[in-house]
Scaffold this motif. Structure first.
Motif, mmCIF file in Angstrom:
data_model
loop_
_atom_site.group_PDB
_atom_site.id
_atom_site.type_symbol
_atom_site.label_atom_id
_atom_site.label_comp_id
_atom_site.label_asym_id
_atom_site.label_seq_id
_atom_site.Cartn_x
_atom_site.Cartn_y
_atom_site.Cartn_z
ATOM 1 N N ALA A 89 0.839 -1.208 0.000
ATOM 2 C CA ALA A 89 0.000 0.000 0.000
ATOM 3 C C ALA A 89 0.874 1.258 0.000
ATOM 4 O O ALA A 89 0.595 2.237 -0.707
ATOM 5 N N TYR A 90 1.959 1.239 0.791
ATOM 6 C CA TYR A 90 2.840 2.409 0.809
ATOM 7 C C TYR A 90 3.724 2.495 -0.441
ATOM 8 O O TYR A 90 4.174 3.583 -0.812
ATOM 9 N N ALA A 91 3.954 1.361 -1.100
ATOM 10 C CA ALA A 91 4.669 1.402 -2.390
ATOM 11 C C ALA A 91 3.824 2.162 -3.406
ATOM 12 O O ALA A 91 4.327 2.995 -4.172
ATOM 13 N N ARG A 92 2.515 1.874 -3.417
ATOM 14 C CA ARG A 92 1.585 2.608 -4.285
ATOM 15 C C ARG A 92 1.663 4.106 -3.982
ATOM 16 O O ARG A 92 1.732 4.948 -4.891
ATOM 17 N N ALA A 93 1.658 4.442 -2.693
ATOM 18 C CA ALA A 93 1.725 5.850 -2.278
ATOM 19 C C ALA A 93 3.023 6.490 -2.760
ATOM 20 O O ALA A 93 3.020 7.634 -3.233
ATOM 21 N N ALA A 94 4.136 5.759 -2.660
ATOM 22 C CA ALA A 94 5.430 6.306 -3.094
ATOM 23 C C ALA A 94 5.401 6.652 -4.580
ATOM 24 O O ALA A 94 5.877 7.711 -4.993
ATOM 25 N N VAL A 95 4.817 5.759 -5.371
ATOM 26 C CA VAL A 95 4.740 5.998 -6.818
ATOM 27 C C VAL A 95 3.872 7.224 -7.105
ATOM 28 O O VAL A 95 4.250 8.107 -7.885
ATOM 29 N N LYS A 96 2.711 7.297 -6.448
ATOM 30 C CA LYS A 96 1.810 8.445 -6.679
ATOM 31 C C LYS A 96 2.464 9.754 -6.259
ATOM 32 O O LYS A 96 2.408 10.757 -6.986
ATOM 33 N N ASP A 114 3.731 11.086 7.280
ATOM 34 C CA ASP A 114 3.835 12.150 6.270
ATOM 35 C C ASP A 114 2.966 11.927 5.048
ATOM 36 O O ASP A 114 3.007 12.731 4.118
ATOM 37 N N ILE A 115 2.221 10.839 5.011
ATOM 38 C CA ILE A 115 1.515 10.460 3.792
ATOM 39 C C ILE A 115 0.012 10.445 4.033
ATOM 40 O O ILE A 115 -0.481 9.732 4.916
ATOM 41 N N ALA A 116 -0.721 11.248 3.255
ATOM 42 C CA ALA A 116 -2.177 11.299 3.401
ATOM 43 C C ALA A 116 -2.761 9.935 3.038
ATOM 44 O O ALA A 116 -2.325 9.296 2.077
ATOM 45 N N PRO A 117 -3.763 9.474 3.813
ATOM 46 C CA PRO A 117 -4.312 8.131 3.614
ATOM 47 C C PRO A 117 -4.729 7.822 2.185
ATOM 48 O O PRO A 117 -4.509 6.704 1.703
ATOM 49 N N ALA A 118 -5.307 8.779 1.472
ATOM 50 C CA ALA A 118 -5.823 8.506 0.128
ATOM 51 C C ALA A 118 -4.752 7.974 -0.823
ATOM 52 O O ALA A 118 -5.065 7.244 -1.760
ATOM 53 N N TYR A 119 -3.483 8.335 -0.579
ATOM 54 C CA TYR A 119 -2.405 7.848 -1.449
ATOM 55 C C TYR A 119 -2.254 6.329 -1.397
ATOM 56 O O TYR A 119 -1.696 5.725 -2.301
ATOM 57 N N LEU A 120 -2.727 5.698 -0.333
ATOM 58 C CA LEU A 120 -2.560 4.246 -0.188
ATOM 59 C C LEU A 120 -3.531 3.456 -1.054
ATOM 60 O O LEU A 120 -3.332 2.261 -1.286
ATOM 61 N N SER A 121 -4.596 4.117 -1.475
ATOM 62 C CA SER A 121 -5.662 3.409 -2.175
ATOM 63 C C SER A 121 -5.517 3.554 -3.679
ATOM 64 O O SER A 121 -5.024 4.561 -4.178
#
Lengths: 327, 327
Positions: free
Chosen positions: A287-294, A308-315
């Motif tokens: 889920a955090y890999a997805r966030a890193a890419v976004k 440091d990462i807003a929850p929506a980035y995980l989805s």
């Protein structure tokens, strides 16, 4: 958006990431990078296997690397090194060394313009998030983390190093009494011994001195001396049959007061019950890999943590859908 | 950083914000804005009281407004209107109308360059966050939200509108059986009736027909007809003594599968046990008010929800301290 994942290291965590990618709709497994001989390694899903020494050659085909090595020696070197060329995510979990690791990784990721997310998993990770949210909402309070019931691999290894021990499995168990007191809002002061007990299942060598082994376990400094520890001697067959899994979990609980004079009490509790510690950790990593890419595609760079990462980035879902379905 | 808060509306929620500000180290209460006559309103802490019609005059002294009105008629008008001049936070909780409210508020806040955070509290709010995180981590799963045990003010009001009822208090109670099945990972399909029961404490007028009142309650469409409802007739004295508080809470639970063929089960559960629903909601509002101020000071604008805001913004602590203490 779909994104391509490279996995560095192929132990329990690497296999967990492989399964998590299979269960996801938007991630694709580019390949596994290993230090082992390529012929000896067979992946669960038939994913491609490459030498970790060749990873740079695949740079343009990979959106994010998930680092599945250990915190003691692998990640302190690998994460900053790989952040020079890739978006990366790791599960670095040596709490005391997180600030130094953050600095090293941040410097590398800022220089390369990549995003590196460190210390992802459940503790550090989901438990940290819950401690932080709960403290921000209820500043006037106290929090508690209980681990277990679950297998501690470090403690199991420590038992296996004792002379005369063939195999062992150690469970960390939260004290029900302590947990209940915390849930009642009593904000107790708890010693190490009062918070958790330890239960050990040990296979001894034939003819070994069981009393000596038991004594060495329960008096072992750092690992067992501060806990009430129970030792069961069982056969290898029983250990393999009943204790093969790697379950874990636990609770973070915050008790906080509100009102003009703190007259109202609130309890926030976050509980995990995990059949497989490495597979759950891998799922958080993905889920955090997805966030890193976004984040990186939006221009962000540098080292991040779960704070440091807003929850929506995980989805993988759009903000509109998240608001409609889950808010 | 310290920040100045204006409160719009002075009911239970407004008083809760006043107390939350008192318990915080970095927020300051600038004043309360009301529609009532200024003379009639006495604040708990002696905070200044102004007419809501004069709020624009105080624009330069206020960092963020916390809107404490109702979702039915106040917030759909107030939030977009006030976002034209202020950073704002509201607790808009009509789930079906959130997308429309978001659009209205976003247009206003983008035009003014302010940050507006909507639908903050615990559901929507902390429960939404937990549903979202859990789904992102365990995409292959199912989630459940249970509310209570707690007072539903809407249901209490509905009972009070029945002829012959003097006063009433309604509790929503999660079914222990359903909750246990979910926690065991059985992913049951649950009807409305199977998830919650409703318990009502009713003060009837002297000589009223109790059987008729009870029947009107348990058959009331939308509110009670789909539930197993228990009605207790008690005296006003008992109601005042035993049912004055506004406790609430509940559970969001996700059960998810991982592994090559979904062979491992994981349970994520988030539980709230709240002595005071409005004071807890106010505490969440204040944390997101802090986030709104920080985000706006970094140049952000537009409408946000809990999904769009990184956790660290909620805390008054530095990122370094958060990593050191809570990660």
């Amino acid at each position: 958006m779909s994104f391509k994942v490279g996995v560095i290291g192929y132990g329990n965590l690497g296999r967990g990431v492989e399964c998590a990618v299979k269960n996801s709709t938007d991630a694709e497994l580019y390949g596994v990078f290993t230090r082992r001989s390529l012929e000896s390694l067979k992946t669960l899903t038939g994913a491609a296997v490459y030498s970790v020494n060749d990873v740079l050659r695949h740079k343009d085909q990979i959106d994010v690397l998930i680092l599945c090595g250990g915190s003691a020696t692998d990640l302190p070197v690998q994460t900053p090194e790989l952040a020079k060329n890739f978006n990366v995510v790791d599960s670095f979990d040596t709490h005391a060394k997180i600030p130094q690791h953050f600095e090293n990784v941040d410097a590398a990721a800022k220089a390369s313009g990549k995003v590196a997310v460190i210390s992802v998993g459940w503790d550090p990770g989901m438990f940290s998030l819950n401690r932080m949210y709960a403290e921000a909402v209820l500043p006037n309070g106290k929090d508690y983390t209980f681990w277990g019931k679950g297998v501690s691999q470090g403690h199991s290894d420590a038992i296996r190093r004792i002379d005369g021990v063939v195999d062992a499995r150690q469970y960390t168990i939260p004290s029900q009494e302590a947990l209940d007191a915390v849930r009642r809002g009593e904000t107790p002061e708890l010693t190490t011994r009062q918070k958790h007990t330890r239960e050990c299942f040990v296979v001894a060598a034939e003819g070994a001195d069981l009393a000596r082994i038991e004594n060495e376990i329960v008096t072992m400094p750092n690992y067992f001396a501060d806990y009430d520890t129970t030792v069961h001697f069982i056969s290898q067959e029983e250990l393999d049959r009943d204790h093969r899994g790697l379950p874990h979990g636990g609770h973070t609980v915050r008790c906080g007061k509100t009102g003009l004079n703190g007259e109202n009490t609130h309890i926030i509790e976050y509980t995990l019950r995990l059949d497989s510690n490495p597979e759950f950790t891998s799922s958080v990593l993905l889920a955090y890999a997805r966030a890193a890419v976004k984040l990186n595609s939006e221009g962000a760079s540098g080292c991040k943590t779960v704070f440091d990462i807003a929850p929506a980035y995980l989805s993988h879902e759009s903000p509109e859908n998240l608001r409609r379905r889950l808010l």
